[in-house]
Design an enzyme around this catalytic site. Structure first.
Site, short mmCIF file in Angstrom:
data_model
loop_
_atom_site.label_atom_id
_atom_site.label_comp_id
_atom_site.label_asym_id
_atom_site.label_seq_id
_atom_site.Cartn_x
_atom_site.Cartn_y
_atom_site.Cartn_z
N CYS A 255 0.64 -1.67 -0.11
CA CYS A 255 -0.29 -0.19 0.30
C CYS A 255 0.89 1.16 -0.09
O CYS A 255 0.22 1.87 -0.61
CB CYS A 255 -1.20 -0.43 1.00
SG CYS A 255 -0.13 -0.37 2.30
N GLY A 549 -1.82 52.66 50.32
CA GLY A 549 -2.22 51.02 49.64
C GLY A 549 -2.50 51.88 48.41
O GLY A 549 -1.76 51.37 46.81
N1 LIG Z 1 -1.75 45.61 47.20
C1 LIG Z 1 -2.13 44.71 47.92
O1 LIG Z 1 -1.02 44.32 48.24
C2 LIG Z 1 -2.29 45.30 48.37
C3 LIG Z 1 -3.20 44.96 50.14
C4 LIG Z 1 -4.43 45.29 50.87
C5 LIG Z 1 -5.25 46.08 50.26
N2 LIG Z 1 -5.00 46.90 49.12
C6 LIG Z 1 -5.49 48.36 48.70
O2 LIG Z 1 -4.98 49.05 49.20
C7 LIG Z 1 -5.83 50.38 48.77
C8 LIG Z 1 -5.86 50.69 50.59
O3 LIG Z 1 -5.24 51.62 51.33
P1 LIG Z 1 -4.94 52.01 52.41
O4 LIG Z 1 -5.93 51.00 53.28
O5 LIG Z 1 -4.09 52.39 53.12
O6 LIG Z 1 -5.78 53.34 51.98
P2 LIG Z 1 -6.24 54.20 51.00
O7 LIG Z 1 -4.32 54.17 50.02
O8 LIG Z 1 -6.98 54.07 50.28
O9 LIG Z 1 -6.20 55.63 51.94
C9 LIG Z 1 -7.09 55.89 52.53
C10 LIG Z 1 -6.99 57.80 52.70
O10 LIG Z 1 -5.93 57.81 53.58
C11 LIG Z 1 -5.01 59.20 54.21
N3 LIG Z 1 -3.83 58.61 54.79
C12 LIG Z 1 -2.63 57.87 53.49
N4 LIG Z 1 -1.80 57.74 54.60
C13 LIG Z 1 -2.31 58.79 55.83
C14 LIG Z 1 -1.57 59.36 57.03
N5 LIG Z 1 -0.52 59.51 57.40
N6 LIG Z 1 -2.17 59.96 57.98
C15 LIG Z 1 -3.99 60.52 56.79
N7 LIG Z 1 -4.13 60.29 55.49
C16 LIG Z 1 -3.58 59.43 55.47
C17 LIG Z 1 -4.93 59.57 52.52
O11 LIG Z 1 -4.45 59.85 51.87
C18 LIG Z 1 -6.41 58.30 51.87
O12 LIG Z 1 -7.37 59.65 51.41
C19 LIG Z 1 -7.20 49.72 48.31
O13 LIG Z 1 -7.58 49.55 47.54
C20 LIG Z 1 -7.00 48.20 48.80
O14 LIG Z 1 -7.32 47.13 48.11
C21 LIG Z 1 -3.64 46.37 48.45
#
Ligand SMILES: NC(=O)c1ccc[n+]([C@@H]2O[C@H](COP(=O)([O-])OP(=O)(O)OC[C@H]3O[C@@H](n4cnc5c(N)ncnc54)[C@H](O)[C@@H]3O)[C@@H](O)[C@H]2O)c1
Ligand SMILES: [Fe+2]
Length: 862
Positions: A255, A549
């Protein structure tokens, strides 16, 4: 054991006789299954020796019985079916463990099929009988042969010789049997016989079709119609000899034999002249017609009288004269593809007649070869003669045959082992195109049931951390050492307003600093795009993210899209089950811009984590990849002193949730466990103090370190269902991330501590240890508890107290959300949480209905 369908055979004596064959084969198969490899190999050896000793007389018998072919070549075929086959099989394992892959922890264990019904072709009656018998013995299968009606005697003889020789070495009686009755009814009865496990057919298209229709596992290999393309770059002298050897082999009753040569115009005349010089003869138009008439009847069916006849016989039958020594008759065929398709000699010619086509171009040549295969040769064999690799590649790409031989003869080449390293066989799989399940050169592996013994294997884990982390009061000094020509500070307006950016500026080694502060909590895609534009223009080689954050996450995404503007956010955010197998591809090349994270909250751990959470079209989208990890983290607790109590609480609870979730995650390891325990320890102690007195630098320091340590843990072990719920609710109702986490924490701890409705499949998570690990936290932290349950309850109690102490909302009403509005959104929220990648590492698999329950739990005070 009788046939399953209404047997077309009515003669009870015949039924009884046929059932007897099958019954005896089953007995042989049972005995076979008990044999070890050594015995099997001794049997095979004995059969091969007997086959070799009888190669010549079996060829003679076949010649006498069929009346066609070439005696010398039939002997050769018998050698290939014994010697070449033995050389291939001798060190192959076919009993017990036949293969082992130590790396993959996989073993293959071979089992026989049982009873095989083997159909033999008229073209190779003895060689195929030898081949199938030996392969069946090597695989411990009993085989019942159905020879072709016109070649039953020689096949029977071959099988009797092998059975006798094999039996002397331990082959079970009746392992090889022949049922010579030529009727189709008998074949049909056996095709449907319950005692037959597998049908192995070598034959014409009808036999293959009947095999496939029998409704049981089978391997049917059918006819060929091999085209051969001779390109201008071919070695003409070699090609001509190859073709003549192969086309004359057993008078072409095989074949894979060459059927039509498609010859490039540039070498056409040279090839034909060389063929003639070597003993071929070009037919004129009338002779071509005569051959076509004697080869095929008016309906295109093969005329058995012409099969395997010599050129001289064919010429005599066609009424024209040729030299006695003529090797091959060349029939010029039309180059026009439509005319070629209509020509009777485009088909398989099981006689020394070769079509020749003059081809004006490579396109035409390949198309003509494809056309030839479409006339009965799909899936089988083809060849190309060329030195030009691009022509070989084009041919291989276009032509649909299981074997594509390059610069080698097809008849002798396809059988394997002579001109190449193909597996020796007399059973050439034709793929689905030819009604076979494979394009293999069929051999022992196709006759085994191979069981895979796969041992449990947990993939290795990792613990990856950023290269530099500076911590404790004064850590900000570390900024000065970073070489940079141009700096972009990424921040938000509030943080800039609080003076944190000035503080950073003071510590940077260069005055060339630009600030991008157009960010808000929970950064959006638009904000990221704006940041990318600023970074593009700034030509900065260092980005310093100063803020919570949200700012750090935004900076990670800004750097990513600045360095790789063509990346698609949609693809990067694709869901995945296992990070190592994910579909999304993040660039794994060195960064052109360094990223330094300076957190001003003590919570997210984003300064060391591979995650960035963005809000895209009202949904939280998590990007995760180690290429997102900042190059350096500066954990300066003094920058967190300005946090108001609520923010302190929210962010601190986020950090606690990270540690608690990472601790029980399916990716938890002793490395991450160590970090989780220390983070939990620090937070339980320091968070109430930082909350009560924002100026307590020690409490702030402990919290800042705890958040980063928890970040190191969840960067490697990831989080769980608590984060999935928090992301869904946070995005839908605009709740700060940490608060949203706190809302569910008590419920999630108890949910994970219960016996799961459904477990999360995870090879590294050897038992459901989440409840036990919660108790361990209590013991390690010295919370006591004599039983596991009490310890666990104490730990949960401590978490509840902490949430209480820092004023975490416990219900949606506490958050100012209308409970009815929330209740109405539960279905949607449950689905959003279900889609969240955080949930994939939770120790128990959260069912959607359970997510709804967890959501409902925060509507009313518990
Ligand atoms: N990348 C990661 O691994 C991870 C983990 C957990 C959460 N997140 C994310 O991070 C974010 C939350 O971050 P967060 O909790 O740090 O808050 P944020 O960064 O949202 O901040 C919140 C508010 O706090 C104020 N702020 C920050 N530091 C300050 C200080 N020392 N004194 C006065 N005010 C202050 C900021 O200006 C803002 O208005 C969310 O979006 C969440 O989903 C990320
Ligand atoms: Fe978080």
């Amino acid at each position: 054991m009788a046939a399953t369908v209404e047997a077309p055979i009515t003669d009870p004596a015949l039924v009884k006789r046929l059932d007897g064959y099958v019954e005896r084969a089953r007995t042989a198969a049972r005995a076979f299954r008990r044999l070890d490899q050594e015995t099997v190999d001794a049997i095979v050896w004995a059969m091969v020796v007997a086959g070799l000793e009888h190669a010549v007389d079996l060829a003679e018998l076949a010649m006498q019985e069929t009346g066609f072919g070439v005696f010398e070549d039939k002997v050769l075929k018998n050698y290939i079916a014994t010697e070449f086959l033995y050389d291939y099989l001798k060190d192959k394992r076919t009993v017990g463990v036949i293969g082992e892959d130590l790396e993959r922890n996989i073993q293959e264990v071979a089992e026989p099929i049982g009873v095989i019904l083997g159909l033999l072709p008229i073209t190779n009656p003895t060689s195929t009988a030898l081949f199938k018998s030996i392969v069946a013995a090597k695989t411990r299968n009993a085989i019942i042969f159905r020879p072709s009606a016109r070649a039953a005697g020689c096949a029977e003889r071959a099988i009797a010789i092998l059975q006798e020789a094999g039996e002397a070495a331990g082959l079970p009686p009746d392992a090889l049997q022949v049922i010579p009755d030529p009727t189709l009814d008998v074949s049909q009865y056996l095709f449907h016989h319950r005692g037959v496990d597998f049908i192995w057919t070598t034959g014409g298209p009808k036999a293959v079709q009947a095999t496939n229709e029998a409704g049981k596992p089978c391997m049917g290999v059918g006819p060929g119609n091999a085209p051969v393309y001779l390109h201008a770059s071919a070695d003409v002298r070699m090609a001509v000899v190859d073709i003549l050897i192969s086309k004359t082999f057993d008078a072409s009753v095989i074949c894979p034999a060459e059927q039509t040569l498609v010859i490039d115009d540039a070498i056409h005349d040279d090839v034909v002249a060389e063929l003639e010089r070597m003993g071929a003869r070009v037919l004129d138009a009338a002779e071509v017609d005569a051959i076509a008439r004697l080869a095929f009847d008016p309906d295109g069916r093969v005329q058995v009288t012409a099969l395997g006849q010599s050129c001289a016989n064919l010429a005599a039958m066609g009424g024209f004269g040729i030299g006695e020594d003529t090797k091959v008759l060349l029939a010029p065929l039309p180059a026009d593809l439509a005319e070629l398709a209509a020509h009777p000699l485009v088909q398989e010619k099981l006689m020394p007649v070769l079509g020749i086509v003059r081809s004006p171009s490579v396109e035409h040549g390949i198309a003509a070869c494809e056309l030839v295969t479409e006339h009965g040769g799909l899936g089988h064999t083809s060849a190309v003669y060329a030195q030009d690799e691009s022509v070989i590649a084009r041919f291989a790409d276009a032509v649909r045959t299981g074997r594509i031989l390059v610069n080698a003869p097809t008849a002798v080449g396809a059988l394997g082992g002579v001109y190449n390293a193909l597996t020796p066989t007399f059973s050439l799989g034709c793929g689905t195109w030819g009604g076979s399940t494979t394009t293999d050169n069929v051999n022992y592996r196709n006759l085994l049931n191979i069981k895979v013994v796969s041992r449990r294997q947990a993939p290795p884990q990792w613990f990856r951390v950023p290269s530099d982390t500076y911590f404790n009061a004064g850590a900000i000094e570390a900024l000065r050492q970073i070489p940079a020509a141009q700096v972009l500070v990424v921040t938000d307006a509030d943080t800039e307003g609080r003076g944190a950016v000035d503080e950073v500026r003071r510590h940077l080694g260069t005055p060339a600093v630009r600030v991008f502060s157009d960010l808000h909590p929970e950064p959006t895609e638009e904000e990221i795009r704006a940041g990318v534009q600023v970074l593009d223009q700034s030509r900065a080689d260092l980005v310093v993210a100063v803020g919570g954050g949200s700012v750090i996450d935004a900076a990670k995404a800004i750097r990513l899209f600045h360095e790789h503007p063509h990346l698609s956010l949609r693809e990067l955010a694709l869901p995945f089950l296992d990070a190592r197998k994910r579909v999304a591809q993040y660039p794994q090349i060195a960064h052109t811009v360094r990223l330094v994270a300076v957190p001003t909250t003590a919570g997210t751990g984003s300064e060391v984590s591979p995650a960035a959470v963005l809000t895209v079209a009202g949904r939280k989208v998590t990007l995760v990849d180690y290429s997102l990890v900042p190059d350096m983290a500066v954990v300066e607790p003094r920058l967190t002193l300005s946090m108001p109590p609520a923010l302190t609480a929210d962010t601190g609870v986020d950090a606690l949730t990270h540690a608690l979730e990472a601790y029980v995650s399916i990716f938890a390891s002793p490395y991450t466990d160590a970090f989780c325990l220390q983070a939990i320890n620090l937070i339980l102690g320091a968070l109430p103090r930082a909350f009560a007195d924002g100026a307590d630098l020690q409490a702030r320091t402990d919290m800042a370190n705890a958040a980063t340590i928890a970040g190191l843990a969840f960067s490697n072990a990831f989080v769980g269902v608590n984060h999935a719920l928090a992301h869904a609710v946070g995005a839908r109702f605009g709740i700060a991330h940490g608060r949203a986490n706190g809302l569910f924490l008590s419920h999630v701890l108890r949910y994970n501590a219960a016996i799961p409705t459904k477990f999360m499949p995870a090879p590294g998570y050897s038992a459901y240890v989440a409840p036990e690990k919660y108790a361990q936290i209590a013991w390690v932290l010295g919370l006591g508890g004599h039983s596991e349950e009490i310890a666990r309850e104490r730990m949960f109690g401590r978490v509840d107290e902490l949430l209480q102490a820092v004023g975490m909302p416990r219900t949606v009403a506490d958050l100012g959300i209308d409970p009815e509005v929330f209740a109405a959104a539960i279905d949607e929220l449950a689905m959003a949480a279900f889609r969240d990648p955080s949930l994939r590492t939770n120790p128990r698999m959260p069912l959607v209905v359970e997510l709804r329950r967890l959501l409902a739990a925060v509507v009313e005070p518990g």
